[in-house]
Design a protein around this motif. Structure first.
Motif, PDB file in Angstrom:
ATOM      1  N   TRP A 146       0.845  -1.186   0.000  1.00  0.00           N
ATOM      2  CA  TRP A 146       0.000   0.000   0.000  1.00  0.00           C
ATOM      3  C   TRP A 146       0.887   1.246   0.000  1.00  0.00           C
ATOM      4  N   MET A 147       0.316   2.354  -0.482  1.00  0.00           N
ATOM      5  CA  MET A 147       1.033   3.616  -0.477  1.00  0.00           C
ATOM      6  C   MET A 147       0.029   4.759  -0.559  1.00  0.00           C
ATOM      7  N   PRO A 148       0.195   5.817   0.242  1.00  0.00           N
ATOM      8  CA  PRO A 148      -0.634   7.007   0.026  1.00  0.00           C
ATOM      9  C   PRO A 148      -0.361   7.585  -1.358  1.00  0.00           C
ATOM     10  N   ALA A 149      -1.406   7.984  -2.056  1.00  0.00           N
ATOM     11  CA  ALA A 149      -1.211   8.527  -3.401  1.00  0.00           C
ATOM     12  C   ALA A 149      -0.317   9.755  -3.389  1.00  0.00           C
ATOM     13  N   SER A 150      -0.323  10.483  -2.278  1.00  0.00           N
ATOM     14  CA  SER A 150       0.520  11.674  -2.178  1.00  0.00           C
ATOM     15  C   SER A 150       2.003  11.331  -2.142  1.00  0.00           C
ATOM     16  N   ASP A 151       2.339  10.064  -1.854  1.00  0.00           N
ATOM     17  CA  ASP A 151       3.746   9.623  -1.799  1.00  0.00           C
ATOM     18  C   ASP A 151       4.197   8.965  -3.094  1.00  0.00           C
ATOM     19  N   ARG A 152       3.375   8.981  -4.107  1.00  0.00           N
ATOM     20  CA  ARG A 152       3.740   8.309  -5.361  1.00  0.00           C
ATOM     21  C   ARG A 152       4.996   8.942  -5.953  1.00  0.00           C
ATOM     22  N   PRO A 153       5.771   8.155  -6.688  1.00  0.00           N
ATOM     23  CA  PRO A 153       6.994   8.689  -7.284  1.00  0.00           C
ATOM     24  C   PRO A 153       6.682   9.614  -8.467  1.00  0.00           C
ATOM     25  N   ALA A 154       7.662  10.407  -8.842  1.00  0.00           N
ATOM     26  CA  ALA A 154       7.522  11.209 -10.052  1.00  0.00           C
ATOM     27  C   ALA A 154       7.425  10.291 -11.263  1.00  0.00           C
ATOM     28  N   VAL A 155       6.727  10.733 -12.275  1.00  0.00           N
ATOM     29  CA  VAL A 155       6.603   9.943 -13.495  1.00  0.00           C
ATOM     30  C   VAL A 155       7.969   9.860 -14.172  1.00  0.00           C
ATOM     31  N   ALA A 156       8.420   8.623 -14.375  1.00  0.00           N
ATOM     32  CA  ALA A 156       9.746   8.408 -14.966  1.00  0.00           C
ATOM     33  C   ALA A 156       9.658   8.392 -16.484  1.00  0.00           C
ATOM     34  N   ALA A 157      10.760   8.775 -17.112  1.00  0.00           N
ATOM     35  CA  ALA A 157      10.814   8.786 -18.577  1.00  0.00           C
ATOM     36  C   ALA A 157      11.029   7.370 -19.100  1.00  0.00           C
ATOM     37  N   LEU A 158      10.430   7.080 -20.231  1.00  0.00           N
ATOM     38  CA  LEU A 158      10.655   5.824 -20.933  1.00  0.00           C
ATOM     39  C   LEU A 158      11.964   5.887 -21.705  1.00  0.00           C
ATOM     40  N   PRO A 159      12.550   4.723 -22.048  1.00  0.00           N
ATOM     41  CA  PRO A 159      13.742   4.732 -22.903  1.00  0.00           C
ATOM     42  C   PRO A 159      13.444   5.382 -24.254  1.00  0.00           C
ATOM     43  N   ALA A 160      14.461   5.872 -24.878  1.00  0.00           N
ATOM     44  CA  ALA A 160      14.306   6.537 -26.175  1.00  0.00           C
ATOM     45  C   ALA A 160      13.609   5.613 -27.175  1.00  0.00           C
ATOM     46  N   GLY A 183      -4.804  11.300 -10.301  1.00  0.00           N
ATOM     47  CA  GLY A 183      -5.600  12.257 -11.045  1.00  0.00           C
ATOM     48  C   GLY A 183      -7.069  11.885 -11.108  1.00  0.00           C
ATOM     49  N   ALA A 184      -7.371  10.581 -11.012  1.00  0.00           N
ATOM     50  CA  ALA A 184      -8.755  10.106 -11.025  1.00  0.00           C
ATOM     51  C   ALA A 184      -9.388  10.109  -9.641  1.00  0.00           C
ATOM     52  N   GLY A 185      -8.654  10.578  -8.624  1.00  0.00           N
ATOM     53  CA  GLY A 185      -9.211  10.714  -7.292  1.00  0.00           C
ATOM     54  C   GLY A 185      -8.771   9.693  -6.269  1.00  0.00           C
ATOM     55  N   ALA A 186      -7.912   8.749  -6.655  1.00  0.00           N
ATOM     56  CA  ALA A 186      -7.446   7.752  -5.690  1.00  0.00           C
ATOM     57  C   ALA A 186      -6.581   8.419  -4.615  1.00  0.00           C
ATOM     58  N   THR A 187      -6.817   8.063  -3.373  1.00  0.00           N
ATOM     59  CA  THR A 187      -6.022   8.584  -2.264  1.00  0.00           C
ATOM     60  C   THR A 187      -5.070   7.541  -1.699  1.00  0.00           C
ATOM     61  N   THR A 188      -5.356   6.272  -1.972  1.00  0.00           N
ATOM     62  CA  THR A 188      -4.523   5.163  -1.519  1.00  0.00           C
ATOM     63  C   THR A 188      -4.275   4.238  -2.705  1.00  0.00           C
ATOM     64  N   ASP A 194     -11.158   3.546  -7.804  1.00  0.00           N
ATOM     65  CA  ASP A 194     -12.462   3.294  -7.192  1.00  0.00           C
ATOM     66  C   ASP A 194     -12.918   4.582  -6.506  1.00  0.00           C
ATOM     67  N   PRO A 195     -13.859   5.308  -7.098  1.00  0.00           N
ATOM     68  CA  PRO A 195     -14.243   6.604  -6.522  1.00  0.00           C
ATOM     69  C   PRO A 195     -14.946   6.492  -5.179  1.00  0.00           C
TER      70      PRO A 195
END
Length: 284
Positions: free
Chosen positions: A137-151, A246-251, A210-211
């Motif tokens: 489990w992880m709080p959504a506020s602790d999610r990692p930054a979106v990582a870049a895909l390989p070229a 972005g869809a409202g998930a908190t966990t 799940d809203p």
């Protein structure tokens, strides 16, 4: 309290509502999220039309269910009960066990390691404990930054990709997308794939917001062997977690069976772990 024998989409709707009730009352108890049986609906199964019991309270709201799911190598028997409900597992499971007695099928179940009552039920009915698996489990506020895909790789979703075959069709059949769209929690914006430079599918993952409960579930995740070890899984999941938020998930929640997968998911931030024991009854 009363019970009905349900099947198909009617049962799926009732089990979805039950799992949502459980999650609202108990933020991390039990095994499954409402999105789990919706993911299982992705392809036709022998169990779709087998009637199994769902119990309802006096207001018509679901409080317990016995769910059979025909998987590739075994059937699953899941006993789902609202916290505090005194309905005995034997009463809940009896019709489902009768169905299993008519078939020669290996049966499995997942049990939280601290649920001694449920573990005792399965042991009394011939199940033996085998391997452990995990949820994180992880709080959504602790999610990692979106990582870049390989070229050369790019991320697509089903909301914007048009009509090509669904990337999961090869493993789940040509109706997978139509079946997913029959469920209430499927969001095509959260149905992601990574395309290689030649436009073949390098990986895919499905994210379920799940809203009602605020839980965002990750299920499944797949990186094709030819593209493994390039950071595709991390980048794809980080993008999906961001979409869940972005869809409202908190966990946020994810499950895994291997140490290798666990290493990836803990790097992503899933550190609040739950251990689940697999119980199995082989064909005799």
């Amino acid at each position: 309290m009363r019970h009905g024998m349900l099947s198909g989409l009617e049962r799926l709707a009732a089990v979805t509502a039950l799992l949502q009730r459980i999650r609202v009352e108990a933020p991390k108890s039990g095994v499954w999220e409402a999105a789990d049986p919706q993911w299982w609906w992705r392809r036709p199964r022998a169990t779709d039309e087998i009637q199994t019991p769902v119990w309802f309270d006096d207001d018509g709201l679901p409080v317990a269910a016995a769910l059979l799911t025909d998987s590739t190598q075994a059937w699953s028997l899941d006993l789902i009960r609202l916290p505090g409900l005194t309905l005995p597992f034997d009463d809940l499971a009896r019709p489902a066990l009768a169905q299993l007695d008519q078939r020669e099928a290996t049966v499995e179940a997942l049990v939280p390691v601290d649920d001694l009552e449920l573990a005792a039920f399965y042991e009394e009915h011939g199940f033996a404990r085998e391997d452990d698996v995990w949820s994180g489990w992880m709080p959504a506020s602790d999610r990692p930054a979106v990582a870049a895909l390989p070229a050369g790789y790019r991320l697509v979703d089903r909301a914007g990709r048009g009509t090509p075959p669904h990337p999961m069709a090869g493993r789940n059949g040509p109706d997978v997308e139509a079946r997913l769209r029959q469920t209430t929690l499927y969001d095509p914006r959260c149905d992601l794939a990574v395309l290689a430079p030649d436009d073949t599918v390098a990986g895919y993952a499905l994210f379920w917001p799940d809203p009602l409960t605020g839980v965002g579930l990750v299920e499944p995740v797949r990186v094709e062997d030819a593209h493994a070890g390039r950071g595709i899984g991390y980048a794809m999941i980080s993008a999906g977690l961001d979409r869940l938020a972005g869809a409202g998930a908190t966990t946020l929640k994810i499950g895994w069976e291997s140490e290798r997968a666990g290493e990836l998911y803990t790097r992503l931030g899933f550190t609040d772990l739950q251990t689940l024991a697999t119980y199995r009854r082989d064909v005799t």
